[in-house]
Design an enzyme around this catalytic site. Sequence first.
Site, PDB file in Angstrom:
ATOM      1  N   ARG A 165      -5.162  -8.390  -9.432  1.00  0.00           N
ATOM      2  CA  ARG A 165      -6.231  -9.199 -10.036  1.00  0.00           C
ATOM      3  C   ARG A 165      -6.654  -8.556 -11.340  1.00  0.00           C
ATOM      4  O   ARG A 165      -6.733  -7.322 -11.432  1.00  0.00           O
ATOM      5  CB  ARG A 165      -7.460  -9.206  -9.116  1.00  0.00           C
ATOM      6  CG  ARG A 165      -7.581 -10.368  -8.202  1.00  0.00           C
ATOM      7  CD  ARG A 165      -8.894 -10.266  -7.459  1.00  0.00           C
ATOM      8  NE  ARG A 165     -10.013 -10.757  -8.275  1.00  0.00           N
ATOM      9  CZ  ARG A 165     -10.407 -12.020  -8.292  1.00  0.00           C
ATOM     10  NH1 ARG A 165      -9.800 -12.916  -7.570  1.00  0.00           N
ATOM     11  NH2 ARG A 165     -11.432 -12.399  -9.044  1.00  0.00           N
ATOM     12  N   GLY A 193       0.778  -1.241   0.000  1.00  0.00           N
ATOM     13  CA  GLY A 193       0.000   0.000   0.000  1.00  0.00           C
ATOM     14  C   GLY A 193       0.804   1.282   0.000  1.00  0.00           C
ATOM     15  O   GLY A 193       0.294   2.326   0.392  1.00  0.00           O
ATOM     16  N   HIS A 205       1.972   0.729 -12.982  1.00  0.00           N
ATOM     17  CA  HIS A 205       2.747  -0.490 -13.265  1.00  0.00           C
ATOM     18  C   HIS A 205       4.233  -0.133 -13.260  1.00  0.00           C
ATOM     19  O   HIS A 205       4.624   0.885 -13.842  1.00  0.00           O
ATOM     20  CB  HIS A 205       2.327  -1.062 -14.625  1.00  0.00           C
ATOM     21  CG  HIS A 205       3.026  -2.342 -14.924  1.00  0.00           C
ATOM     22  ND1 HIS A 205       2.663  -3.546 -14.343  1.00  0.00           N
ATOM     23  CD2 HIS A 205       4.095  -2.612 -15.708  1.00  0.00           C
ATOM     24  CE1 HIS A 205       3.470  -4.491 -14.766  1.00  0.00           C
ATOM     25  NE2 HIS A 205       4.349  -3.950 -15.598  1.00  0.00           N
ATOM     26  N   LEU A 231      -4.426  -7.127 -19.824  1.00  0.00           N
ATOM     27  CA  LEU A 231      -3.465  -6.898 -18.745  1.00  0.00           C
ATOM     28  C   LEU A 231      -2.506  -5.751 -19.085  1.00  0.00           C
ATOM     29  O   LEU A 231      -1.818  -5.807 -20.113  1.00  0.00           O
ATOM     30  CB  LEU A 231      -2.670  -8.198 -18.510  1.00  0.00           C
ATOM     31  CG  LEU A 231      -1.620  -8.152 -17.411  1.00  0.00           C
ATOM     32  CD1 LEU A 231      -2.266  -8.039 -16.047  1.00  0.00           C
ATOM     33  CD2 LEU A 231      -0.728  -9.383 -17.491  1.00  0.00           C
ATOM     34  N   ASP A 232      -2.459  -4.739 -18.234  1.00  0.00           N
ATOM     35  CA  ASP A 232      -1.488  -3.640 -18.352  1.00  0.00           C
ATOM     36  C   ASP A 232      -1.461  -3.022 -19.752  1.00  0.00           C
ATOM     37  O   ASP A 232      -0.381  -2.742 -20.294  1.00  0.00           O
ATOM     38  CB  ASP A 232      -0.079  -4.147 -17.974  1.00  0.00           C
ATOM     39  CG  ASP A 232      -0.024  -4.647 -16.536  1.00  0.00           C
ATOM     40  OD1 ASP A 232      -0.739  -4.092 -15.680  1.00  0.00           O
ATOM     41  OD2 ASP A 232       0.733  -5.603 -16.273  1.00  0.00           O
ATOM     42  N   GLU A 267       7.004   6.183  -8.915  1.00  0.00           N
ATOM     43  CA  GLU A 267       5.575   5.814  -8.892  1.00  0.00           C
ATOM     44  C   GLU A 267       4.819   6.764  -7.973  1.00  0.00           C
ATOM     45  O   GLU A 267       3.729   7.240  -8.289  1.00  0.00           O
ATOM     46  CB  GLU A 267       5.389   4.376  -8.382  1.00  0.00           C
ATOM     47  CG  GLU A 267       5.938   3.304  -9.304  1.00  0.00           C
ATOM     48  CD  GLU A 267       5.635   1.893  -8.782  1.00  0.00           C
ATOM     49  OE1 GLU A 267       4.533   1.664  -8.255  1.00  0.00           O
ATOM     50  OE2 GLU A 267       6.507   1.020  -8.901  1.00  0.00           O
ATOM     51  N   ASN A 273      -4.373   2.550 -13.291  1.00  0.00           N
ATOM     52  CA  ASN A 273      -3.455   1.568 -12.708  1.00  0.00           C
ATOM     53  C   ASN A 273      -2.044   2.117 -12.785  1.00  0.00           C
ATOM     54  O   ASN A 273      -1.718   2.898 -13.674  1.00  0.00           O
ATOM     55  CB  ASN A 273      -3.529   0.243 -13.483  1.00  0.00           C
ATOM     56  CG  ASN A 273      -2.624  -0.819 -12.881  1.00  0.00           C
ATOM     57  OD1 ASN A 273      -2.548  -0.967 -11.662  1.00  0.00           O
ATOM     58  ND2 ASN A 273      -1.895  -1.550 -13.716  1.00  0.00           N
ATOM     59  N   LEU A 319      -9.396  -7.437 -13.894  1.00  0.00           N
ATOM     60  CA  LEU A 319     -10.804  -7.068 -13.720  1.00  0.00           C
ATOM     61  C   LEU A 319     -11.641  -7.542 -14.906  1.00  0.00           C
ATOM     62  O   LEU A 319     -11.162  -7.580 -16.038  1.00  0.00           O
ATOM     63  CB  LEU A 319     -10.908  -5.548 -13.567  1.00  0.00           C
ATOM     64  CG  LEU A 319     -10.252  -4.994 -12.295  1.00  0.00           C
ATOM     65  CD1 LEU A 319     -10.139  -3.474 -12.370  1.00  0.00           C
ATOM     66  CD2 LEU A 319     -11.038  -5.405 -11.052  1.00  0.00           C
ATOM     67  N   ASN A 354       1.778   3.002  -2.610  1.00  0.00           N
ATOM     68  CA  ASN A 354       1.190   3.953  -3.572  1.00  0.00           C
ATOM     69  C   ASN A 354      -0.071   4.590  -3.002  1.00  0.00           C
ATOM     70  O   ASN A 354      -0.297   5.790  -3.187  1.00  0.00           O
ATOM     71  CB  ASN A 354       0.901   3.261  -4.911  1.00  0.00           C
ATOM     72  CG  ASN A 354       2.121   3.267  -5.817  1.00  0.00           C
ATOM     73  OD1 ASN A 354       2.519   4.313  -6.325  1.00  0.00           O
ATOM     74  ND2 ASN A 354       2.732   2.105  -5.989  1.00  0.00           N
TER      75      ASN A 354
END
Length: 206
Positions: free
Chosen positions: A91, A13, A109, A144-145, A174, A107, A93, A15
């Site tokens: 996960r 956590g 990454h 994904l990403d 980040e 998101n 989505l 970020n």
Amino acid sequence: MMRRLGILLSGRGSNFEAIADHIDRNELDAQIAVVISNVSQAPGLEKARQRGLEATFIGSKGLPREEFDRRLVASLEERQVDLVCLAGFMRLLSPYFIKSFPHRILNIHPSLLPSFPGLNAQRQALEYGVKYTGCTVHFVDESLDSGPIILQAVVPVLDTDTEETLSARILAEEHKIYSKAIRLVLDNQIRVDGRHVVEVAANPGH
Ligand code: GAR
């Protein structure tokens, strides 16, 4: 009206904490409406509670993906969340979730996408031998990403780097670009045109 963020996380956590710190320092005009984790013992949940924020565990064990996502969406809608921020949420989505928040899911990454998607992005970069890597904030789509990129930061890879040292330098970036990207989205300072995220001039009249 104060814009409401929903944070989804699965682990440490940091970020999430960086976003909360930006809000506390009045560098980001928003409030965290809820922090949700699919991992009951995620340290990020405890950190959220210590800050006096609502922190909820939603278990996914034994549930079909869409049923879990329906619970997530219901929980976020109940708190009237404007923007969903994945912060180390491990996960994928479902289309149902993505369609529930069109262009309202971000998101972060730890690589310069489209290089090194998936798990252990920092290790992938080291093993490949790239000279530069970094981090990416992007809109989330059904793969994904892979959604349109909002911001990236570049981090040089040093000959002496280990996965830990490289990850730490990427993480510092980040923590800066995630809040910056959230601000761009909340302030409608960007427009999405296919794969391209374009900055638009601020319009003080609106
Ligand atoms: C961060 O490095 C984030 O970029 C990464 O997980 C870490 C979570 O750290 N996310 C992914 O790899 C998503 N594919 P945090 O819990 O301290 O924010």
